[in-house]
Design a protein around this motif. Sequence first.
Motif, short mmCIF file in Angstrom:
data_model
loop_
_atom_site.label_atom_id
_atom_site.label_comp_id
_atom_site.label_asym_id
_atom_site.label_seq_id
_atom_site.Cartn_x
_atom_site.Cartn_y
_atom_site.Cartn_z
N ARG A 74 1.06 -1.24 0.22
CA ARG A 74 -0.21 0.16 0.50
C ARG A 74 0.93 1.51 0.47
N SER A 75 1.73 1.03 0.71
CA SER A 75 3.06 2.25 0.56
C SER A 75 3.34 2.30 -0.81
N THR A 76 3.85 1.31 -1.29
CA THR A 76 4.33 1.71 -2.87
C THR A 76 4.10 2.32 -3.62
N GLY A 77 2.34 1.46 -3.76
CA GLY A 77 1.27 2.31 -4.26
C GLY A 77 0.98 4.07 -4.18
N ALA A 78 0.45 4.35 -2.61
CA ALA A 78 0.87 5.44 -2.29
C ALA A 78 1.44 6.61 -3.39
N LYS A 79 2.85 5.86 -2.80
CA LYS A 79 3.97 6.79 -3.60
C LYS A 79 3.83 6.49 -5.51
N SER A 80 3.55 5.68 -5.53
CA SER A 80 3.37 5.55 -7.28
C SER A 80 2.58 6.41 -7.79
N GLN A 81 0.66 6.83 -6.93
CA GLN A 81 0.09 7.53 -7.29
C GLN A 81 0.28 9.19 -7.40
N SER A 82 1.25 9.20 -6.30
CA SER A 82 1.74 10.36 -5.82
C SER A 82 2.71 10.76 -6.78
N SER A 83 3.14 9.79 -7.49
CA SER A 83 4.42 10.32 -8.40
C SER A 83 3.72 10.70 -9.56
N ALA A 84 2.97 9.89 -10.02
CA ALA A 84 2.42 9.38 -11.40
C ALA A 84 0.95 11.93 -11.48
N ALA A 85 0.62 11.41 -10.34
CA ALA A 85 0.00 12.72 -10.62
C ALA A 85 0.95 13.90 -9.92
N ALA A 86 1.76 13.86 -9.43
CA ALA A 86 3.25 15.36 -10.26
C ALA A 86 3.57 15.11 -11.28
N THR A 87 3.99 13.91 -11.85
CA THR A 87 3.55 14.48 -13.68
C THR A 87 2.62 14.96 -14.26
N THR A 88 1.56 14.28 -14.18
CA THR A 88 0.83 14.80 -14.57
C THR A 88 0.56 16.62 -14.65
N ARG A 89 0.93 16.88 -13.45
CA ARG A 89 0.34 18.02 -12.74
C ARG A 89 1.95 19.27 -14.04
N SER A 90 3.03 18.10 -13.90
CA SER A 90 3.97 19.11 -14.39
C SER A 90 3.67 19.14 -16.26
N THR A 91 2.89 18.58 -16.56
CA THR A 91 2.80 18.29 -18.28
C THR A 91 1.53 19.29 -18.46
N THR A 92 0.67 19.31 -17.91
CA THR A 92 -0.56 20.13 -18.24
C THR A 92 0.27 21.56 -17.71
N ALA A 93 0.61 22.55 -17.48
CA ALA A 93 1.27 23.13 -17.40
C ALA A 93 0.03 24.59 -18.05
N PRO A 94 -0.48 25.70 -18.06
CA PRO A 94 -0.87 26.46 -18.52
C PRO A 94 -0.19 27.63 -19.66
N ILE A 95 -0.97 27.09 -20.99
CA ILE A 95 -0.17 27.43 -22.18
C ILE A 95 0.13 28.83 -22.52
#
Length: 223
Positions: A74-95
């Motif tokens: 569960r701990s590993t899964g939480a880290k993976s989700q957190s990493s994925a969320a951070a990646t999504t935020r970084s790739t959807t920066a405003p134009i």
Amino acid sequence: MFHPIGSQPPSVYWRRRLVVVAAGVLLVVLIVLTANALGGSDGRASTAPSSSPSRVAPTSRAAAAPATSATTSRSTGAKSQSSAAATTRSTTAPIGRCTAQALAVVAAVGQPAYKVGQDPLLQLQVTNTSTRPCVQDLADAQVELRVYNGESRVWGSHDCKTQPGTLDRTLSPNVAVKVAISWTGRSSQKGCKGTRQQVGAGSYTLYALLGGHMGKAAQFSIS
């Protein structure tokens, strides 16, 4: 003792003595058997708890192992989700907004030649020359077209009327976007002054401006 005295025959007294002795021996035997039985029972009861923990201990350790594994998972899964969320935020920066240096503005016409009385199609073409998308306002107030005959100014799209408002468009890299205006072929002056007249045959130059920045001109003719 060996010669009983009494009114009864000696044999009677001997039998009584034998009965008493036998009863005594029987009582001793019963006491010994009872003591052995109690001692054996205590011995078995005392050994059972000592063997029981040795069997239970491995079971408790085995049960604890999956719990640790589940927690880690569960701990590993939480880290993976957190990493994925951070990646999504970084790739959807405003134009961001387009800069004048990133835009290539060109004037264009629907066809190179028109007849007198036709309505020439005049266009502004803009291309984002950067490597990233950007947002540009393409409303009427930002787009201006001007027609010249030699050095004489013949017509301007902002002379008589300008539509209010904004029209934001996202410009992808290296994709041309056009804004077109149909010209009636009649002259105009700034502030819509004077009399508007049908232009005659000749060679004309179209200039296109976006946000006040002039682009490359285009040539066309009217005959």
